[in-house]
Design a protein around this motif. Structure first.
Motif, PDB file in Angstrom:
ATOM      1  N   UNK A  57      34.931  44.062  51.182  1.00  0.00           N
ATOM      2  CA  UNK A  57      35.348  42.744  50.704  1.00  0.00           C
ATOM      3  C   UNK A  57      34.439  41.806  49.985  1.00  0.00           C
ATOM      4  N   UNK A  58      33.194  41.918  50.393  1.00  0.00           N
ATOM      5  CA  UNK A  58      31.869  41.253  49.577  1.00  0.00           C
ATOM      6  C   UNK A  58      31.966  41.674  47.887  1.00  0.00           C
ATOM      7  N   UNK A  59      32.228  42.952  47.864  1.00  0.00           N
ATOM      8  CA  UNK A  59      32.231  43.393  46.214  1.00  0.00           C
ATOM      9  C   UNK A  59      33.227  42.787  45.645  1.00  0.00           C
ATOM     10  N   UNK A  60      34.566  42.773  46.231  1.00  0.00           N
ATOM     11  CA  UNK A  60      35.591  42.434  45.609  1.00  0.00           C
ATOM     12  C   UNK A  60      35.398  40.625  45.277  1.00  0.00           C
ATOM     13  N   UNK A  61      34.975  39.979  46.322  1.00  0.00           N
ATOM     14  CA  UNK A  61      34.595  38.611  46.138  1.00  0.00           C
ATOM     15  C   UNK A  61      33.621  38.419  44.866  1.00  0.00           C
ATOM     16  N   UNK A  62      32.435  39.183  44.745  1.00  0.00           N
ATOM     17  CA  UNK A  62      31.501  38.888  43.802  1.00  0.00           C
ATOM     18  C   UNK A  62      32.282  39.582  42.646  1.00  0.00           C
ATOM     19  N   UNK A  63      33.093  40.600  42.403  1.00  0.00           N
ATOM     20  CA  UNK A  63      33.800  40.726  41.164  1.00  0.00           C
ATOM     21  C   UNK A  63      34.628  39.628  40.624  1.00  0.00           C
ATOM     22  N   UNK A  64      35.348  39.300  41.605  1.00  0.00           N
ATOM     23  CA  UNK A  64      36.329  38.055  41.153  1.00  0.00           C
ATOM     24  C   UNK A  64      35.588  36.915  40.524  1.00  0.00           C
ATOM     25  N   UNK A  65      34.551  36.611  41.235  1.00  0.00           N
ATOM     26  CA  UNK A  65      33.649  35.349  40.744  1.00  0.00           C
ATOM     27  C   UNK A  65      33.017  35.771  39.386  1.00  0.00           C
ATOM     28  N   UNK A  66      32.791  37.104  39.057  1.00  0.00           N
ATOM     29  CA  UNK A  66      32.251  37.545  37.863  1.00  0.00           C
ATOM     30  C   UNK A  66      33.206  37.416  36.630  1.00  0.00           C
ATOM     31  N   UNK A  67      34.494  37.891  37.148  1.00  0.00           N
ATOM     32  CA  UNK A  67      35.647  37.931  35.945  1.00  0.00           C
ATOM     33  C   UNK A  67      35.901  36.367  35.748  1.00  0.00           C
ATOM     34  N   UNK A  68      36.037  35.697  36.875  1.00  0.00           N
ATOM     35  CA  UNK A  68      36.395  34.074  36.349  1.00  0.00           C
ATOM     36  C   UNK A  68      35.435  33.339  35.647  1.00  0.00           C
ATOM     37  N   UNK A  69      34.161  33.819  35.891  1.00  0.00           N
ATOM     38  CA  UNK A  69      33.150  33.181  35.080  1.00  0.00           C
ATOM     39  C   UNK A  69      32.508  33.955  33.732  1.00  0.00           C
ATOM     40  N   UNK A  70      33.326  35.172  33.467  1.00  0.00           N
ATOM     41  CA  UNK A  70      33.252  36.007  32.487  1.00  0.00           C
ATOM     42  C   UNK A  70      31.735  36.369  32.118  1.00  0.00           C
ATOM     43  N   UNK A  71      31.085  36.490  33.505  1.00  0.00           N
ATOM     44  CA  UNK A  71      29.963  36.854  33.500  1.00  0.00           C
ATOM     45  C   UNK A  71      29.339  38.323  33.708  1.00  0.00           C
ATOM     46  N   UNK A  72      30.318  39.359  33.855  1.00  0.00           N
ATOM     47  CA  UNK A  72      30.459  40.587  34.168  1.00  0.00           C
ATOM     48  C   UNK A  72      30.161  41.309  32.524  1.00  0.00           C
TER      49      UNK A  72
END
Length: 74
Positions: free
Chosen positions: A42-57
C-alpha cells in the motif's frame, strides 16, 4: 518545497503509520506477516501514485550498475 518540509512531513507520516499499525495489530486475529506485506504494498502504491501525479518518476539507467546489483544479491 524545501527538503526541511519534506523531512517534517516524512516524520509526521512515519509517526502516524506506527500508531496506526499498533492500533490495527491489537486484535489477535490479525496476522502480522500478512499485514506487513499489505502495508508495504500500500505504501509503494501511494508513493508511485504521487510520483505519477507530479511527473517526478524518472528511472535511472540500470545497465552500468547491473554487475554490482547481481554481486550484492549473491
Amino acid at each position: 518545497m524545501t527538503w526541511q518540509i519534506f523531512i517534517g512531513i516524512s516524520v509526521l507520516f512515519y509517526s502516524f503509520s506506527t500508531i496506526l499499525q499498533k492500533f490495527l495489530l491489537r486484535d489477535e486475529r490479525v496476522d502480522p506477516i500478512s499485514f506487513a506485506i499489505f502495508f508495504q504494498l500500500a505504501t509503494g502504491l501511494i508513493i508511485a501514485t504521487f510520483a505519477f501525479i507530479n511527473k517526478s518518476l524518472v528511472l535511472p539507467r540500470i545497465e552500468p550498475l547491473l554487475l554490482n546489483i547481481v554481486l550484492m544479491v549473491v
